[in-house]
Enzyme design. Structure first.
Site, PDB file in Angstrom:
ATOM      1  N   ASN A 168       0.855  -1.186   0.000  1.00 41.60           N
ATOM      2  CA  ASN A 168       0.000   0.000   0.000  1.00 41.60           C
ATOM      3  C   ASN A 168       0.891   1.237   0.000  1.00 41.60           C
ATOM      4  O   ASN A 168       1.479   1.593   1.023  1.00 41.60           O
ATOM      5  CB  ASN A 168      -0.909  -0.015   1.235  1.00 41.60           C
ATOM      6  CG  ASN A 168      -1.822   1.189   1.299  1.00 41.60           C
ATOM      7  OD1 ASN A 168      -1.926   1.962   0.343  1.00 41.60           O
ATOM      8  ND2 ASN A 168      -2.488   1.365   2.426  1.00 41.60           N
ATOM      9  N   LYS A 226      -0.023   4.228  -0.339  1.00 34.71           N
ATOM     10  CA  LYS A 226      -0.746   5.360   0.274  1.00 34.71           C
ATOM     11  C   LYS A 226      -0.615   6.608  -0.607  1.00 34.71           C
ATOM     12  O   LYS A 226      -0.576   6.507  -1.826  1.00 34.71           O
ATOM     13  CB  LYS A 226      -0.274   5.572   1.718  1.00 34.71           C
ATOM     14  CG  LYS A 226      -0.414   4.293   2.556  1.00 34.71           C
ATOM     15  CD  LYS A 226      -0.195   4.511   4.036  1.00 34.71           C
ATOM     16  CE  LYS A 226      -0.346   3.186   4.787  1.00 34.71           C
ATOM     17  NZ  LYS A 226      -0.247   3.358   6.243  1.00 34.71           N
ATOM     18  N   HIS A 285      -9.541   0.653   4.809  1.00 36.96           N
ATOM     19  CA  HIS A 285      -8.301   0.890   5.547  1.00 36.96           C
ATOM     20  C   HIS A 285      -8.580   1.786   6.748  1.00 36.96           C
ATOM     21  O   HIS A 285      -9.429   2.670   6.693  1.00 36.96           O
ATOM     22  CB  HIS A 285      -7.245   1.532   4.637  1.00 36.96           C
ATOM     23  CG  HIS A 285      -5.876   1.533   5.229  1.00 36.96           C
ATOM     24  ND1 HIS A 285      -5.473   2.468   6.149  1.00 36.96           N
ATOM     25  CD2 HIS A 285      -4.819   0.698   5.054  1.00 36.96           C
ATOM     26  CE1 HIS A 285      -4.227   2.208   6.511  1.00 36.96           C
ATOM     27  NE2 HIS A 285      -3.808   1.140   5.863  1.00 36.96           N
ATOM     28  N   GLU A 300      -7.151   4.211   7.995  1.00 36.00           N
ATOM     29  CA  GLU A 300      -7.010   5.657   7.779  1.00 36.00           C
ATOM     30  C   GLU A 300      -8.306   6.230   7.218  1.00 36.00           C
ATOM     31  O   GLU A 300      -8.695   7.359   7.559  1.00 36.00           O
ATOM     32  CB  GLU A 300      -5.823   5.919   6.848  1.00 36.00           C
ATOM     33  CG  GLU A 300      -4.490   5.675   7.546  1.00 36.00           C
ATOM     34  CD  GLU A 300      -3.339   5.352   6.619  1.00 36.00           C
ATOM     35  OE1 GLU A 300      -2.253   5.038   7.137  1.00 36.00           O
ATOM     36  OE2 GLU A 300      -3.518   5.389   5.380  1.00 36.00           O
ATOM     37  N   GLU A 358      -5.242  -5.355  10.507  1.00 33.53           N
ATOM     38  CA  GLU A 358      -4.251  -4.311  10.750  1.00 33.53           C
ATOM     39  C   GLU A 358      -4.568  -3.602  12.064  1.00 33.53           C
ATOM     40  O   GLU A 358      -5.423  -2.710  12.097  1.00 33.53           O
ATOM     41  CB  GLU A 358      -4.258  -3.289   9.608  1.00 33.53           C
ATOM     42  CG  GLU A 358      -3.840  -3.850   8.271  1.00 33.53           C
ATOM     43  CD  GLU A 358      -3.458  -2.738   7.297  1.00 33.53           C
ATOM     44  OE1 GLU A 358      -2.293  -2.690   6.897  1.00 33.53           O
ATOM     45  OE2 GLU A 358      -4.324  -1.918   6.967  1.00 33.53           O
ATOM     46  N   GLY A 360       2.288   2.281  10.881  1.00 41.24           N
ATOM     47  CA  GLY A 360       3.164   3.436  10.744  1.00 41.24           C
ATOM     48  C   GLY A 360       3.788   3.914  12.034  1.00 41.24           C
ATOM     49  O   GLY A 360       4.425   4.963  12.073  1.00 41.24           O
ATOM     50  N   SER A 388       3.324  -2.136  10.381  1.00 39.17           N
ATOM     51  CA  SER A 388       4.780  -2.033  10.566  1.00 39.17           C
ATOM     52  C   SER A 388       5.510  -3.331  10.211  1.00 39.17           C
ATOM     53  O   SER A 388       6.487  -3.714  10.858  1.00 39.17           O
ATOM     54  CB  SER A 388       5.117  -1.579  11.989  1.00 39.17           C
ATOM     55  OG  SER A 388       4.590  -0.290  12.248  1.00 39.17           O
TER      56      SER A 388
END
Length: 253
Positions: free
Chosen positions: A10, A12, A96, A98, A166, A172, A212
Site C-alpha cells: 500500500n 498510500k 483501511h 485511515e 491491521e 506506521g 509495521s
C-alpha cells in the site's frame, strides 16, 4: 486447503512519476518466488494506476486504494469499481483504518463497498483492526468481529475477498503485533468465519497481517499458521519489500 501467500504493498498518498518508476524498476528486477507460491499486489495512488500497470512485471498485479460504494455518477472525487474494471485493475483496498478514522467510514459502509466491488468483478482486500484503546480494554475480538460481520452480511462470494487484519496502533508507528498476538487474532477470525459463514470459507479465505511489517520481522510473522501474508505500508516503497515477498517461502515445508 492450501492458501496462497499474499503480499500487498500500500503506497498510500506517496510518490512522484519518477519515484514510482524507480519503485517499479526495483520490483521488476527482483528475484522472488513464483506466482504459484506468492501473489503480489501493489497499490499506487489512483493517478499512477495505469502507469504502474503498463510498466510492472506480468506476475505482479495492481490494486486501487479505494473505490465508491455503488455505480458512478454525481459523486465528485470518487472512483467507481466499473472504472477500475475498465482500466484492467483487478484489486482494490477497502476499509483501511485511515479511511475509517479520518473519513469516518463506518462498518456497514465498508461492507457495502466490499460487496459492490466484488459484484463488479474487482477483488477486495478488506481491512479490519482495533485501536490501542480497544486492545487495552480487551475488546479486540469484539471490534474485529463486528467489522467482519458487516462484510459477511453483504458478501456472498468470498473467493475474491482477502481479509487484512491491521491493528491501528501498529500502522506506521514502528510498533508491531508480536507473532503470537497476530496469530491469536487471525485464528479467532478464522473461527468466526467458520461459525458465522461456513467451514469452507474459513479454511480458504486468506487473512493477512498489516502494521509495521518490515524485512526484520516478516519471516517470524509468516511462520504463524493463520497468517497468510501481509499488507505492507511504508516498507513497500523501499527495496526491503522484495525481502518481505520472499517471506512466502517460510510457508513451504
Amino acid at each position: 486447503m492450501a492458501r496462497k501467500f499474499f503480499v500487498g504493498g500500500n503506497w498510500k498518498c506517496n510518490g512522484t512519476t519518477e519515484e514510482v518508476k524507480n519503485i517499479v524498476t526495483t520490483l521488476n528486477e527482483a528475484e522472488v518466488p513464483s506466482e504459484d507460491v506468492v501473489e503480489v499486489v501493489v497499490s499506487p495512488p489512483f493517478v499512477f494506476l495505469t502507469l504502474v500497470k503498463s510498466l510492472l512485471r506480468s506476475d505482479f498485479h495492481v490494486a486501487a486504494q479505494n473505490c465508491w460504494v455503488r455505480k458512478g455518477g454525481a459523486f465528485t472525487g470518487e472512483i467507481s469499481a466499473e472504472m477500475l474494471v475498465n482500466l484492467g485493475i483487478p484489486w482494490v483496498i477497502i476499509g483501511h483504518s485511515e479511511r475509517r478514522a479520518l473519513l469516518n467510514e463506518p462498518n456497514e459502509f465498508v461492507g457495502d463497498k466490499v460487496a459492490y466491488a466484488v459484484s463488479q468483478g474487482v477483488k477486495a482486500n478488506a481491512c479490519i483492526g482495533e485501536t490501542l484503546e480497544q486492545r487495552e480494554s480487551g475488546s479486540t475480538m469484539a471490534v474485529v468481529a463486528a467489522q467482519t460481520k458487516a462484510i459477511a452480511e453483504k458478501v456472498t462470494n468470498w473467493e475474491n475477498v482477502v481479509l487484512a487484519y491491521e491493528p491501528v496502533w501498529a500502522i506506521g508507528t514502528g510498533k508491531v503485533a508480536t507473532p503470537a498476538q497476530a496469530q491469536e487474532v487471525h485464528c479467532e477470525l478464522r473461527k468466526w468465519l467458520n461459525d458465522n459463514v461456513n467451514s469452507e470459507v474459513a479454511a480458504s479465505t486468506r487473512i493477512i497481517y498489516g502494521g509495521s511489517v518490515n524485512g526484520a520481522n516478516c519471516n517470524e510473522l509468516a511462520a504463524q499458521p493463520d497468517v497468510d501474508g501481509f499488507l505492507v505500508g511504508g516498507a513497500s516503497l523501499k527495496p526491503e519489500f522484495v525481502h518481505i515477498i520472499k517471506a512466502a517461502t517460510v510457508k513451504k515445508n
